[in-house]
Write a protein that holds these residues in place. Structure first.
Motif, PDB file in Angstrom:
ATOM      1  N   ASP A   6       0.183   7.383   2.050  1.00  0.00           N
ATOM      2  CA  ASP A   6       0.282   8.791   2.447  1.00  0.00           C
ATOM      3  C   ASP A   6       1.456   9.486   1.764  1.00  0.00           C
ATOM      4  OD1 ASP A   6       2.288   7.540   3.882  1.00  0.00           O
ATOM      5  OD2 ASP A   6       1.256   7.704   5.801  1.00  0.00           O
ATOM      6  N   GLN A   9       5.172  10.525   1.251  1.00  0.00           N
ATOM      7  CA  GLN A   9       5.927   9.482   1.939  1.00  0.00           C
ATOM      8  C   GLN A   9       5.633   8.121   1.325  1.00  0.00           C
ATOM      9  OE1 GLN A   9       6.593   8.947   6.376  1.00  0.00           O
ATOM     10  NE2 GLN A   9       4.745   7.725   6.118  1.00  0.00           N
ATOM     11  N   VAL A  10       6.670   7.267   1.323  1.00  0.00           N
ATOM     12  CA  VAL A  10       6.489   5.839   1.078  1.00  0.00           C
ATOM     13  C   VAL A  10       6.739   5.112   2.395  1.00  0.00           C
ATOM     14  CG1 VAL A  10       7.274   3.815  -0.201  1.00  0.00           C
ATOM     15  CG2 VAL A  10       7.152   6.041  -1.338  1.00  0.00           C
ATOM     16  N   SER A  11       7.955   5.269   2.902  1.00  0.00           N
ATOM     17  CA  SER A  11       8.327   4.687   4.191  1.00  0.00           C
ATOM     18  C   SER A  11       9.673   5.285   4.592  1.00  0.00           C
ATOM     19  CB  SER A  11       8.448   3.161   4.101  1.00  0.00           C
ATOM     20  OG  SER A  11       9.520   2.802   3.228  1.00  0.00           O
ATOM     21  N   GLU A  12      10.028   5.139   5.840  1.00  0.00           N
ATOM     22  CA  GLU A  12      11.346   5.578   6.288  1.00  0.00           C
ATOM     23  C   GLU A  12      12.437   4.822   5.544  1.00  0.00           C
ATOM     24  OE1 GLU A  12      14.014   6.058  10.398  1.00  0.00           O
ATOM     25  OE2 GLU A  12      12.002   5.167  10.470  1.00  0.00           O
ATOM     26  N   LYS A  13      12.211   3.527   5.308  1.00  0.00           N
ATOM     27  CA  LYS A  13      13.179   2.694   4.589  1.00  0.00           C
ATOM     28  C   LYS A  13      13.410   3.231   3.176  1.00  0.00           C
ATOM     29  CE  LYS A  13      13.838  -2.174   3.212  1.00  0.00           C
ATOM     30  NZ  LYS A  13      13.834  -2.029   1.737  1.00  0.00           N
ATOM     31  N   PHE A  14      12.330   3.537   2.460  1.00  0.00           N
ATOM     32  CA  PHE A  14      12.444   4.067   1.098  1.00  0.00           C
ATOM     33  C   PHE A  14      13.200   5.386   1.112  1.00  0.00           C
ATOM     34  CE2 PHE A  14      11.030   6.160  -2.756  1.00  0.00           C
ATOM     35  CZ  PHE A  14      10.871   5.137  -3.679  1.00  0.00           C
ATOM     36  N   TRP A  15      12.900   6.227   2.091  1.00  0.00           N
ATOM     37  CA  TRP A  15      13.554   7.537   2.215  1.00  0.00           C
ATOM     38  C   TRP A  15      15.063   7.380   2.404  1.00  0.00           C
ATOM     39  CZ3 TRP A  15      15.888  10.365   6.304  1.00  0.00           C
ATOM     40  CH2 TRP A  15      15.903  11.752   6.169  1.00  0.00           C
ATOM     41  N   ARG A  36       6.011  12.973   8.220  1.00  0.00           N
ATOM     42  CA  ARG A  36       6.350  12.074   7.116  1.00  0.00           C
ATOM     43  C   ARG A  36       7.829  12.159   6.727  1.00  0.00           C
ATOM     44  NH1 ARG A  36       0.938  12.900   3.420  1.00  0.00           N
ATOM     45  NH2 ARG A  36       1.207  15.065   3.997  1.00  0.00           N
ATOM     46  N   TYR A  37       8.233  11.166   5.921  1.00  0.00           N
ATOM     47  CA  TYR A  37       9.542  11.168   5.270  1.00  0.00           C
ATOM     48  C   TYR A  37       9.289  11.478   3.793  1.00  0.00           C
ATOM     49  CZ  TYR A  37      11.490   8.981   9.452  1.00  0.00           C
ATOM     50  OH  TYR A  37      11.880   8.714  10.745  1.00  0.00           O
ATOM     51  N   THR A  53       6.126   1.065  -6.385  1.00  0.00           N
ATOM     52  CA  THR A  53       6.091   0.511  -5.030  1.00  0.00           C
ATOM     53  C   THR A  53       4.657   0.373  -4.541  1.00  0.00           C
ATOM     54  OG1 THR A  53       8.243   1.526  -4.534  1.00  0.00           O
ATOM     55  CG2 THR A  53       6.893   0.840  -2.665  1.00  0.00           C
ATOM     56  N   PHE A  57       2.564  -3.106  -3.726  1.00  0.00           N
ATOM     57  CA  PHE A  57       1.971  -3.240  -2.388  1.00  0.00           C
ATOM     58  C   PHE A  57       0.480  -3.577  -2.476  1.00  0.00           C
ATOM     59  CE2 PHE A  57       0.333  -0.966   1.535  1.00  0.00           C
ATOM     60  CZ  PHE A  57       0.874  -1.848   2.459  1.00  0.00           C
TER      61      PHE A  57
END
Length: 265
Positions: A6, A9-15, A36-37, A53, A57
């Protein structure tokens, strides 16, 4: 089992790990207009990192398919919510300035000659810039998926796009032009899944049959088509709807599924 990607966004961690690539508003503040982040895909370095990334994945796990989902610019209510409008990362502002001759932040300055309320032509330039950028991002991610398919030819692909034909404000507010996304089917194989915005989710559930007919006419006979149903508790009990529950249930949910099946079997 499908991977659900999505972007932006990648992930909260990536952000959190890449503050330099976090999407910004016109004030230069990191902004999350929605759930999203969002990352600044207008930055070539950021886009390359996101693609890498996603590629890793998809290769790492034994997916049956991948859904490239809801790729649009988070923006609240478009220019009416200046603090939430994206993209305003320096990469986007510079890219638009080179293309159109002015900083898009001026669209949100009431004292500027480019202010969106008094200069609709200036806003249209930014709207078209956002549409073009999103089409390019779709193509970049579809290329990445196709690279993975070299080793995983079974990998099925779905693209979930918002229904701006039924909801024209999505182009203005979020840069969504689903016909431009559909055009990518000339170069990439994917199933189109159409999603309506939250503003529609408390309306007559039979709308999904109409939505299916709308896109069948564009895609042509036999083309793969899916409709996305969001069944979750989202209604505000303080705001009356035609329905007795805060989540689509009972006859309403049955009618949603039945109508969607008539629209896209």
């Amino acid at each position: 089992v499908y991977a659900w990607l999505d972007p932006p966004q990648v992930s909260e961690k990536f952000w959190k790990e890449h503050p330099e690539w976090q999407e910004l508003n016109f004030r230069g503040e990191a902004v999350r207009p929605s759930w999203r982040y969002p990352m600044a895909l207008t930055s070539p370095e950021c886009l390359a990192a996101v693609k890498a990334t996603f590629r890793e994945f998809l290769k790492k796990y034994d997916w049956d398919g991948v859904n490239l989902a809801e790729l649009y610019f988070e923006a609240g209510n478009g220019p009416r919510d200046p603090r939430l409008l994206t993209p305003m990362h320096p990469s986007a502002r510079e890219g638009f300035r080179r293309q159109s001759g002015f900083d898009p932040a001026l669209l949100l300055d009431p004292l500027s000659d480019h202010y969106w309320k008094k200069n609709p032509g200036a806003w249209k330039l930014f709207e078209n810039y956002r549409v073009d950028a999103l089409v390019r991002f779709h193509e970049e991610f579809l290329k990445t998926i196709r690279e993975v398919q070299v080793d995983k030819p079974h990998l099925d692909v779905v693209v979930t796009a918002m229904d701006n034909l039924g909801n024209p404000e999505l182009r203005t507010n979020h840069g969504v032009d689903i016909k431009r996304v559909i055009d990518l089917r000339n170069r990439y194989r994917f199933t189109l899944q159409v999603e309506d915005p939250e503003s529609e989710w408390s309306k007559d559930p039979r709308r999904y049959e109409q939505m299916g007919r709308r896109y069948r006419a564009i895609l042509g006979p036999g083309a793969a088509l899916m409709l996305d149903l969001n069944i979750l508790q989202f209604r505000d009990e303080r705001k009356p709807t035609p329905f007795p529950t805060l989540i689509q249930t009972g006859i309403e949910s049955y009618e949603m599924v039945h109508s969607a099946a008539l629209g896209a079997d």
